[in-house]
Enzyme design. Structure first.
Site, PDB file in Angstrom:
ATOM      1  CB  SER A 168      -0.959  -0.045   1.196  1.00 17.75           C
ATOM      2  OG  SER A 168      -1.853   1.033   1.161  1.00 17.75           O
ATOM      3  CG  HIS A 195      -4.065  -1.247  -0.816  1.00 24.87           C
ATOM      4  ND1 HIS A 195      -4.028  -1.299   0.569  1.00 24.87           N
ATOM      5  CD2 HIS A 195      -4.447  -2.485  -1.204  1.00 24.87           C
ATOM      6  CE1 HIS A 195      -4.372  -2.503   0.983  1.00 24.87           C
ATOM      7  NE2 HIS A 195      -4.620  -3.247  -0.081  1.00 24.87           N
ATOM      8  CG  ASP A 288      -5.378  -6.006   2.327  1.00 26.20           C
ATOM      9  OD1 ASP A 288      -6.078  -7.004   2.583  1.00 26.20           O
ATOM     10  OD2 ASP A 288      -5.053  -5.681   1.172  1.00 26.20           O
TER      11      ASP A 288
END
Length: 347
Positions: A168, A195, A288
């Site tokens: 991310s 992400h 995540d």
């Protein structure tokens, strides 16, 4: 209050961004700048907590301004881009390589049906990025490789089928570093969940393409994975694998607020390949992928997490370490050699 500096050469867009950000009671617009030179002066004067940065500006562009700021007065920077062309968007990732934290689309204008949602996304990103404490941009590593990790030998499965990586905030340059060290003879398909704001994935792939030796593309539904190819999960879809080395894209709900989600991908490779997997988490905010990485480790997969010192944000890899999901906790410049060592143990 979070102090925000808005850097944008267009007076119309600059005023719009000031309006959007200033509408949130937690954000205080302490200054604006029309080009990179003004931005440098404004950073010294106002000491903002976060900066929104345009790239295409006169005198000094946003890329050079980002470099200068990260070298002298490290401050969280959010690149704000109104472009939709993949090759132009690729330039935004050069700014992330230089130290910016993320890239966001310019919110839709007043009266547009998506104005409220896109404005909210920018406000949330500015707030989140302001919380990241930067000492200085972490240095780029060279291409030297040392001895391969000895811990691979006793515990690795005899055969590895696929590599899966999640990231991310801070992930793009980390992914570039890892993929850039894999030779064109690398024998495994590589699946990437990064992400990012919708519409920027194509630009991300365009930015990576000249820096790596492996073919890379945005993944397509029902595509059969090829050895030595890199597949990046597309905007707005969950990516998983199916039997027969097939990529499947779905519109299943977001997980941990993300679609694509690393957790979703990791669970699918665990189901299809069991322990015959190399999987790991690079720099990123949130959690995540951590629990699903733990599942993979329990199945015998080789799992890794980027260490805190080389991560821009240690949320995702840090959570994996806390759960003991990562077999290897490695600095960024050692991850690729571990992956290479494990991949070449295939039977």
């Amino acid at each position: 209050m979070i102090k925000v500096l808005v850097v944008e050469d267009s007076s119309v867009v600059r005023d719009f961004l000031v309006y959007v950000l200033g509408s949130d009671p937690d954000l205080d617009i302490v200054g604006t700048a029309r080009d990179g030179e003004e931005a440098l002066d404004a950073v010294r004067r106002y000491r903002p907590d976060v900066i929104t940065m345009d790239l295409h500006m006169p005198k000094m562009d946003g890329l050079e301004a980002t470099r200068r700021i990260m070298e002298t007065m490290p401050t969280p920077i959010v690149i704000v881009s109104g472009s939709h062309d993949a090759k132009e968007l690729a330039a935004t990732f050069k700014a992330i390589e230089a130290g910016a934290l993320t890239v966001m689309a310019t919110p839709k204008g007043m009266g547009h049906p998506h104005h409220a949602s896109t404005a909210k996304e920018l406000v949330q990103a500015v707030k989140l990025m302001s919380e990241i404490k930067l000492v200085r941009r972490w240095p780029r590593t060279n291409n030297k490789t040392g001895a391969l990790p000895e811990t691979i030998a006793p515990s690795a499965p005899a055969r590895i089928r696929v590599v899966a990586i999640g990231a991310s905030t801070g992930g793009p340059p980390a992914i570039q570093t890892v993929l850039g060290r894999l030779s064109k003879e690398f024998p495994l398909p590589v699946l990437i969940v990064q992400h990012m704001t919708a519409s920027f994935t194509e630009g991300f792939v365009e930015w990576l393409r000249p820096a790596i030796k492996l073919p890379i593309q945005v993944a397509r539904n029902h595509e059969v994975m090829k050895p030595g190819h890199v597949y990046v999960a597309p905007d707005g879809f969950q990516m998983k694998v199916s039997y027969g080395d097939i990529i499947v894209l779905t519109t299943d709900p977001p997980e941990s607020g993300s679609r694509p989600s690393a957790s979703y991908l990791f669970r699918s490779v665990a189901e299809v390949y069991g322990g015959e997997v190399i999987a790991g988490l690079l720099s990123g905010m949130g959690r995540d992928g951590a629990q699903a990485l733990q599942l993979l480790r329990e199945k015998g997969a080789i799992t890794f997490a980027q260490d805190e010192a080389s991560s821009v944000v240690h949320g995702m890899p840090g959570e994996a370490i806390r759960l003991h999901a990562a077999m290897h906790v490695l600095p960024l410049d050692k991850i690729a050699e571990m992956v290479i060592a494990a991949a070449h143990r295939r039977s």
